[in-house]
Design an enzyme around this catalytic site. Sequence first.
Site, PDB file in Angstrom:
ATOM      1  N   LYS A 179       0.780  -1.164   0.001  1.00 33.42           N
ATOM      2  CA  LYS A 179      -0.017  -0.195  -0.155  1.00 33.42           C
ATOM      3  C   LYS A 179       0.912   1.196   0.140  1.00 33.42           C
ATOM      4  O   LYS A 179       2.061   1.340   0.265  1.00 33.42           O
ATOM      5  CB  LYS A 179      -0.838   0.004   1.265  1.00 33.42           C
ATOM      6  CG  LYS A 179      -0.408  -0.093   2.502  1.00 33.42           C
ATOM      7  CD  LYS A 179       0.448   1.178   3.150  1.00 33.42           C
ATOM      8  CE  LYS A 179       0.871   1.137   4.381  1.00 33.42           C
ATOM      9  NZ  LYS A 179       1.775   2.410   4.764  1.00 33.42           N
ATOM     10  N   ASP A 223      -2.084  -1.502  11.145  1.00 33.48           N
ATOM     11  CA  ASP A 223      -2.661  -1.568   9.709  1.00 33.48           C
ATOM     12  C   ASP A 223      -2.920  -2.734   8.919  1.00 33.48           C
ATOM     13  O   ASP A 223      -3.199  -2.820   7.695  1.00 33.48           O
ATOM     14  CB  ASP A 223      -1.799  -0.459   8.746  1.00 33.48           C
ATOM     15  CG  ASP A 223      -0.182  -1.204   8.870  1.00 33.48           C
ATOM     16  OD1 ASP A 223      -0.139  -2.227   9.682  1.00 33.48           O
ATOM     17  OD2 ASP A 223       0.538  -0.824   7.995  1.00 33.48           O
ATOM     18  N   ALA A 239       9.941   0.293   4.376  1.00 31.20           N
ATOM     19  CA  ALA A 239       9.762   1.195   3.287  1.00 31.20           C
ATOM     20  C   ALA A 239       8.518   2.189   3.469  1.00 31.20           C
ATOM     21  O   ALA A 239       8.122   2.885   2.359  1.00 31.20           O
ATOM     22  CB  ALA A 239       9.818   0.303   2.051  1.00 31.20           C
ATOM     23  N   LEU A 261       5.558   0.623   3.287  1.00 30.43           N
ATOM     24  CA  LEU A 261       4.658   0.017   2.184  1.00 30.43           C
ATOM     25  C   LEU A 261       3.780  -1.034   2.822  1.00 30.43           C
ATOM     26  O   LEU A 261       2.759  -1.613   2.193  1.00 30.43           O
ATOM     27  CB  LEU A 261       5.494  -0.727   1.296  1.00 30.43           C
ATOM     28  CG  LEU A 261       6.418   0.459   0.252  1.00 30.43           C
ATOM     29  CD1 LEU A 261       7.189  -0.324  -0.795  1.00 30.43           C
ATOM     30  CD2 LEU A 261       5.405   1.436  -0.408  1.00 30.43           C
ATOM     31  N   GLY A 267       4.269  -4.224   3.843  1.00 31.17           N
ATOM     32  CA  GLY A 267       4.379  -5.596   3.386  1.00 31.17           C
ATOM     33  C   GLY A 267       4.283  -6.497   4.338  1.00 31.17           C
ATOM     34  O   GLY A 267       3.642  -7.502   4.153  1.00 31.17           O
ATOM     35  N   GLY A 268       4.799  -6.468   5.675  1.00 32.40           N
ATOM     36  CA  GLY A 268       4.775  -7.440   6.583  1.00 32.40           C
ATOM     37  C   GLY A 268       3.419  -7.457   7.145  1.00 32.40           C
ATOM     38  O   GLY A 268       2.796  -8.686   7.126  1.00 32.40           O
ATOM     39  N   SER A 269       2.633  -6.513   7.149  1.00 30.22           N
ATOM     40  CA  SER A 269       1.280  -6.509   7.526  1.00 30.22           C
ATOM     41  C   SER A 269       0.356  -6.922   6.517  1.00 30.22           C
ATOM     42  O   SER A 269      -0.572  -7.635   6.840  1.00 30.22           O
ATOM     43  CB  SER A 269       0.889  -4.993   7.637  1.00 30.22           C
ATOM     44  OG  SER A 269       1.319  -4.255   8.711  1.00 30.22           O
ATOM     45  N   ALA A 270       0.808  -6.857   5.092  1.00 24.85           N
ATOM     46  CA  ALA A 270      -0.176  -7.441   3.918  1.00 24.85           C
ATOM     47  C   ALA A 270       0.029  -8.864   4.211  1.00 24.85           C
ATOM     48  O   ALA A 270      -0.821  -9.810   4.110  1.00 24.85           O
ATOM     49  CB  ALA A 270       0.621  -6.982   2.954  1.00 24.85           C
TER      50      ALA A 270
END
Length: 274
Positions: free
Chosen positions: A8, A136, A97, A99, A101-104
């Site tokens: 995101k 998030d 970053a 972005l 990524g880990g949460s996604a």
Amino acid sequence: MITFPNAKINLGLNITEKRPDGYHNLETVFYPIPLEDALEITILNDSKQKFVLHQSGLEISGEPETNLVVKAYLLLEQEFQLPPVDIYLYKHIPSGAGLGGGSADAAFMLKLLNEKFNLHLADEKLEEYAAILGADCAFFIKNKPTFAEGIGNIFSPVDLSLKGYQLVLVKPDVFVSTRDAFSQIKPHYPDHSLKEIIRRPVSEWKNCMFNDFEKSVFPQYPVIEEIKKELYSKGAIYAAMSGSGSSVFGLFSPEEKITKMDFEAAFCFQTELK
């Protein structure tokens, strides 16, 4: 069974106040982008272990038990007595970053387990589990443009489409400490809420939609500010840092056909938003 967790970006980010618990209230708009990891699970035949994590792609620091996909599995395994699994995670979204990524990865793991093992959990219940893993994480359950407030965990839908816009995302080889970024912030309420600003044409965002972290991060990491300036010099109609950094993105008009851009950076991603 395989799935592709996506990143995101933050469209605007206002730090509005510091809370008594030490956290900060904020407002931002999360927008999903098609920069993806790959995540697969299979049944683990060796039942002596609850899980085995196989990692490839971009390097991830830390022990397997600290990885959010593992935490997501253990969260549901504890409640639903899931069988042991092999977890295959290919990282394409850079860490540190801004972005998500880990949460996604964590949110998509919950959705993957729900589907594979027929847990019949509604999105609202999956969001509750995701919120346990990170503020998030819950955004990625429905994975649609969202206005977030509180500590980034109170959501409301946003009627926004950037379809056709060209996205250029650049992450320099720099790590920004989120804690340090917050420590330099002076919370304030903006003159206009992002809920109102996001309805304006993208061409107006440059002068009214800001990321408060840029004020504290840019002086410490000038390369990040230089990337933002370069994106504007190349024709971006809006550019900003995502989250607390260190990635910066630029949006280019659908009418402008841009060629592949090169940056002196560790990572660059370019695509047309769908």
